[in-house]
Write a protein that holds these residues in place. Structure first.
Motif, PDB file in Angstrom:
ATOM      1  N   GLN A  37       0.807  -1.213   0.000  1.00  0.00           N
ATOM      2  CA  GLN A  37       0.000   0.000   0.000  1.00  0.00           C
ATOM      3  C   GLN A  37       0.847   1.272   0.000  1.00  0.00           C
ATOM      4  OE1 GLN A  37      -2.852  -1.466  -0.988  1.00  0.00           O
ATOM      5  NE2 GLN A  37      -4.010  -0.110   0.350  1.00  0.00           N
ATOM      6  N   GLY A  38       2.080   1.178   0.490  1.00  0.00           N
ATOM      7  CA  GLY A  38       2.956   2.352   0.499  1.00  0.00           C
ATOM      8  C   GLY A  38       2.308   3.541   1.178  1.00  0.00           C
ATOM      9  N   ILE A  39       2.274   4.684   0.464  1.00  0.00           N
ATOM     10  CA  ILE A  39       1.718   5.908   1.041  1.00  0.00           C
ATOM     11  C   ILE A  39       0.364   6.238   0.410  1.00  0.00           C
ATOM     12  CG2 ILE A  39       3.926   6.882   1.790  1.00  0.00           C
ATOM     13  CD1 ILE A  39       2.440   8.169  -1.402  1.00  0.00           C
ATOM     14  N   SER A  40      -0.343   5.231  -0.101  1.00  0.00           N
ATOM     15  CA  SER A  40      -1.595   5.475  -0.836  1.00  0.00           C
ATOM     16  C   SER A  40      -2.690   6.048   0.052  1.00  0.00           C
ATOM     17  CB  SER A  40      -2.078   4.190  -1.509  1.00  0.00           C
ATOM     18  OG  SER A  40      -2.324   3.176  -0.554  1.00  0.00           O
ATOM     19  N   ASN A  41      -2.714   5.723   1.328  1.00  0.00           N
ATOM     20  CA  ASN A  41      -3.681   6.278   2.271  1.00  0.00           C
ATOM     21  C   ASN A  41      -2.932   7.237   3.184  1.00  0.00           C
ATOM     22  OD1 ASN A  41      -5.421   6.768   4.517  1.00  0.00           O
ATOM     23  ND2 ASN A  41      -6.504   4.851   4.131  1.00  0.00           N
ATOM     24  N   MET A  75      -0.020   5.690   6.176  1.00  0.00           N
ATOM     25  CA  MET A  75       1.187   5.555   5.362  1.00  0.00           C
ATOM     26  C   MET A  75       2.139   4.549   6.001  1.00  0.00           C
ATOM     27  SD  MET A  75       1.883   9.475   4.060  1.00  0.00           S
ATOM     28  CE  MET A  75       1.656  10.207   5.683  1.00  0.00           C
ATOM     29  N   ARG A  76       2.661   3.663   5.174  1.00  0.00           N
ATOM     30  CA  ARG A  76       3.541   2.615   5.662  1.00  0.00           C
ATOM     31  C   ARG A  76       4.962   3.148   5.857  1.00  0.00           C
ATOM     32  NH1 ARG A  76      -1.685   0.996   5.445  1.00  0.00           N
ATOM     33  NH2 ARG A  76      -1.948  -1.092   4.572  1.00  0.00           N
ATOM     34  N   GLY A 119      13.734   1.692  -2.287  1.00  0.00           N
ATOM     35  CA  GLY A 119      12.442   1.243  -2.779  1.00  0.00           C
ATOM     36  C   GLY A 119      12.400  -0.240  -3.078  1.00  0.00           C
ATOM     37  N   PHE A 120      13.534  -0.930  -2.919  1.00  0.00           N
ATOM     38  CA  PHE A 120      13.580  -2.360  -3.209  1.00  0.00           C
ATOM     39  C   PHE A 120      12.605  -3.127  -2.300  1.00  0.00           C
ATOM     40  CE2 PHE A 120      17.149  -4.499  -5.706  1.00  0.00           C
ATOM     41  CZ  PHE A 120      16.329  -5.531  -6.144  1.00  0.00           C
ATOM     42  N   GLU A 121      12.542  -2.746  -1.032  1.00  0.00           N
ATOM     43  CA  GLU A 121      11.626  -3.416  -0.116  1.00  0.00           C
ATOM     44  C   GLU A 121      10.179  -3.198  -0.544  1.00  0.00           C
ATOM     45  OE1 GLU A 121      11.858  -4.297   4.492  1.00  0.00           O
ATOM     46  OE2 GLU A 121      11.477  -2.163   4.154  1.00  0.00           O
ATOM     47  N   LEU A 122       9.848  -1.957  -0.927  1.00  0.00           N
ATOM     48  CA  LEU A 122       8.503  -1.658  -1.401  1.00  0.00           C
ATOM     49  C   LEU A 122       8.172  -2.473  -2.646  1.00  0.00           C
ATOM     50  CD1 LEU A 122       5.881  -0.016  -1.466  1.00  0.00           C
ATOM     51  CD2 LEU A 122       7.146   1.794  -2.663  1.00  0.00           C
ATOM     52  N   LEU A 123       9.095  -2.551  -3.591  1.00  0.00           N
ATOM     53  CA  LEU A 123       8.861  -3.336  -4.797  1.00  0.00           C
ATOM     54  C   LEU A 123       8.584  -4.797  -4.466  1.00  0.00           C
ATOM     55  CD1 LEU A 123      11.494  -2.046  -7.397  1.00  0.00           C
ATOM     56  CD2 LEU A 123       9.019  -1.696  -7.407  1.00  0.00           C
ATOM     57  N   GLY A 124       9.334  -5.345  -3.524  1.00  0.00           N
ATOM     58  CA  GLY A 124       9.118  -6.729  -3.130  1.00  0.00           C
ATOM     59  C   GLY A 124       7.709  -6.964  -2.619  1.00  0.00           C
ATOM     60  N   HIS A 125       7.216  -6.034  -1.799  1.00  0.00           N
ATOM     61  CA  HIS A 125       5.854  -6.164  -1.289  1.00  0.00           C
ATOM     62  C   HIS A 125       4.831  -6.029  -2.422  1.00  0.00           C
ATOM     63  CE1 HIS A 125       6.714  -6.444   2.969  1.00  0.00           C
ATOM     64  NE2 HIS A 125       7.519  -5.388   2.897  1.00  0.00           N
ATOM     65  N   VAL A 179       5.276  -6.807  -5.627  1.00  0.00           N
ATOM     66  CA  VAL A 179       5.319  -8.029  -6.434  1.00  0.00           C
ATOM     67  C   VAL A 179       4.527  -9.145  -5.766  1.00  0.00           C
ATOM     68  CG1 VAL A 179       6.850  -9.871  -7.259  1.00  0.00           C
ATOM     69  CG2 VAL A 179       7.481  -7.470  -7.600  1.00  0.00           C
ATOM     70  N   LYS A 180       4.657  -9.240  -4.433  1.00  0.00           N
ATOM     71  CA  LYS A 180       3.946 -10.290  -3.694  1.00  0.00           C
ATOM     72  C   LYS A 180       2.494  -9.929  -3.396  1.00  0.00           C
ATOM     73  CE  LYS A 180       7.175 -10.358  -0.522  1.00  0.00           C
ATOM     74  NZ  LYS A 180       7.930 -10.699   0.717  1.00  0.00           N
ATOM     75  N   GLY A 181       2.131  -8.672  -3.644  1.00  0.00           N
ATOM     76  CA  GLY A 181       0.761  -8.240  -3.373  1.00  0.00           C
ATOM     77  C   GLY A 181       0.422  -8.183  -1.900  1.00  0.00           C
ATOM     78  N   ASP A 182       1.388  -7.868  -1.054  1.00  0.00           N
ATOM     79  CA  ASP A 182       1.169  -7.838   0.391  1.00  0.00           C
ATOM     80  C   ASP A 182       0.175  -6.740   0.777  1.00  0.00           C
ATOM     81  OD1 ASP A 182       2.934  -9.868   0.773  1.00  0.00           O
ATOM     82  OD2 ASP A 182       4.611  -8.600   1.386  1.00  0.00           O
ATOM     83  N   ARG A 183      -0.830  -7.099   1.531  1.00  0.00           N
ATOM     84  CA  ARG A 183      -1.790  -6.146   2.105  1.00  0.00           C
ATOM     85  C   ARG A 183      -1.994  -6.566   3.553  1.00  0.00           C
ATOM     86  NH1 ARG A 183      -0.960  -4.771  -2.438  1.00  0.00           N
ATOM     87  NH2 ARG A 183      -2.387  -3.800  -3.942  1.00  0.00           N
ATOM     88  N   LYS A 184      -1.393  -5.832   4.476  1.00  0.00           N
ATOM     89  CA  LYS A 184      -1.418  -6.248   5.879  1.00  0.00           C
ATOM     90  C   LYS A 184      -2.591  -5.714   6.670  1.00  0.00           C
ATOM     91  CE  LYS A 184       3.560  -6.996   6.154  1.00  0.00           C
ATOM     92  NZ  LYS A 184       4.839  -6.645   6.813  1.00  0.00           N
ATOM     93  N   LEU A 185      -3.295  -4.713   6.105  1.00  0.00           N
ATOM     94  CA  LEU A 185      -4.518  -4.212   6.726  1.00  0.00           C
ATOM     95  C   LEU A 185      -5.676  -4.457   5.778  1.00  0.00           C
ATOM     96  CD1 LEU A 185      -3.804  -0.768   8.445  1.00  0.00           C
ATOM     97  CD2 LEU A 185      -4.506  -2.888   9.538  1.00  0.00           C
ATOM     98  N   GLY A 186      -6.807  -4.887   6.324  1.00  0.00           N
ATOM     99  CA  GLY A 186      -7.964  -5.150   5.502  1.00  0.00           C
ATOM    100  C   GLY A 186      -8.700  -3.898   5.113  1.00  0.00           C
TER     101      GLY A 186
END
Length: 339
Positions: A292-296, A300-301, A318-324, A326-333
């Protein structure tokens, strides 16, 4: 993933990630500073190296500065990086602030106002203090479902017991959390000092004012540092608005941002972002990264940083952000709608 990044990062991977993520600001998260180095904290030597790297390759902002830029331009600046520091420990003033001031670097410090007032010391530090007094647990202990076995404590076993104690405390409603910590001290025959021990000392309001005048944003971090996932909506309002009021009283009315204590997915409830927005904060941060990065703007993450230079480069590029992503990580519903 980390093994691949270690290989590819220095070979151009970090630069590639920097370009791909140029319009996605990265927000770095620090807590404690120490010289000589302490595991998990940031030493002045490493911190200065990181600050110089950010100044050379990125556009540094305070978090409120980033929010104002977005408000004025309708977009984020390119290659933006924000340094944030949580809680309000005095070691920030002693070790990190002089580096930031000397290099002309903005940053955001999130202050727990009851801690700054010395009305309390942060509850995780109480657990740290308890375990630091002990070399041996003399008998098996049971506090509700929480158990501690008799035996000697070394660095490894003390750290594991600390993690278990913190995790259990975070699972409790806020009042029960404090009762558990008091019961743990009582069962172990310990009495807390009257004042905050020097190793856990907070900043003063005068020091915060001086840093604010030098360009450091002083943001909000509640009054007492509870998990906002374990309080009622009324309690959350008191923590968020009370923190805002204390900052305005001591430091003057200014635009500010907010940081959720502990900041993990379990520390959130659906109504929190709206409360933070209603209190007038321009944005707010979590304590974990995902896609999600800084989308909300009110969730903001952030990316952890400290003396681990691999983690720093992975996060800031930004490598860590890219990894998330690619994996489609969403830690909050769903259900966190304030933007």
């Amino acid at each position: 993933m980390s093994r691949s990044i270690r290989k590819l990062g220095p070979l151009g991977g970090y630069q590639f990630a920097r370009q791909i993520c140029r319009n996605q600001p990265r927000i770095l998260m620090y807590h404690r500073f120490s010289d000589p180095p302490v595991k998990g904290w940031a030493s002045p030597e490493c911190f200065e190296q990181q600050v110089r790297h950010i100044r050379k390759r990125y556009n540094p902002y305070s978090l409120v500065g980033l929010m104002k830029y977005h408000r004025e331009h309708g977009r984020m600046p390119s290659h933006a990086v924000v340094i944030t520091v949580d809680d309000g420990y005095r070691d920030f003033y002693e070790y990190a602030f002089p580096i930031l001031q000397r290099l002309g670097m903005p940053a955001t410090l999130f202050a727990t106002t009851g801690f700054i007032d010395r009305q309390l010391w942060l509850w995780p530090d109480k657990i740290t203090w308890i375990l630091g007094q002990l070399s041996h647990i003399n008998q098996n202990l049971t506090i509700g479902p929480f158990t501690v076995n008799e035996g000697a404590l070394n660095d490894e076993s003390r750290n594991e017991l600390w993690k278990r104690s913190i995790a259990y405390a975070l699972s409790l409603p806020d009042e029960e959390k404090h009762e558990f910590i008091s019961a743990l001290a009582d069962e172990l025959g310990l009495i807390f000092p009257d004042g905050i021990p020097e190793s856990f000392a907070p900043l003063s309001w005068d020091e915060l004012k001086k840093m604010q005048e030098a360009g450091i944003e002083i943001g909000g971090h509640t009054v007492t540092h509870p998990s906002l996932g374990q309080v009622t909506e009324s309690q959350a309002r008191d923590e968020i608005f009370g923190c805002r009021d204390a900052l305005n009283q001591h430091l003057g009315r200014q635009d500010r941002t907010f940081c959720y204590p502990n900041g993990q997915p379990s520390d959130f409830q659906y109504f929190l972002p709206e409360l933070v927005r209603e209190a007038g904060f321009l944005g707010a941060v979590t304590a974990f990264p995902d896609a999600q990065g800084i989308s909300n703007r009110y969730l903001m993450r952030r990316h952890a940083s400290g003396d681990n230079m691999f983690q720093f480069h992975k996060a800031v590029s930004g490598f860590e952000l890219l990894g998330h992503c690619v994996k489609g990580d969403r830690k909050l519903g769903l259900g966190y709608s304030a933007t």
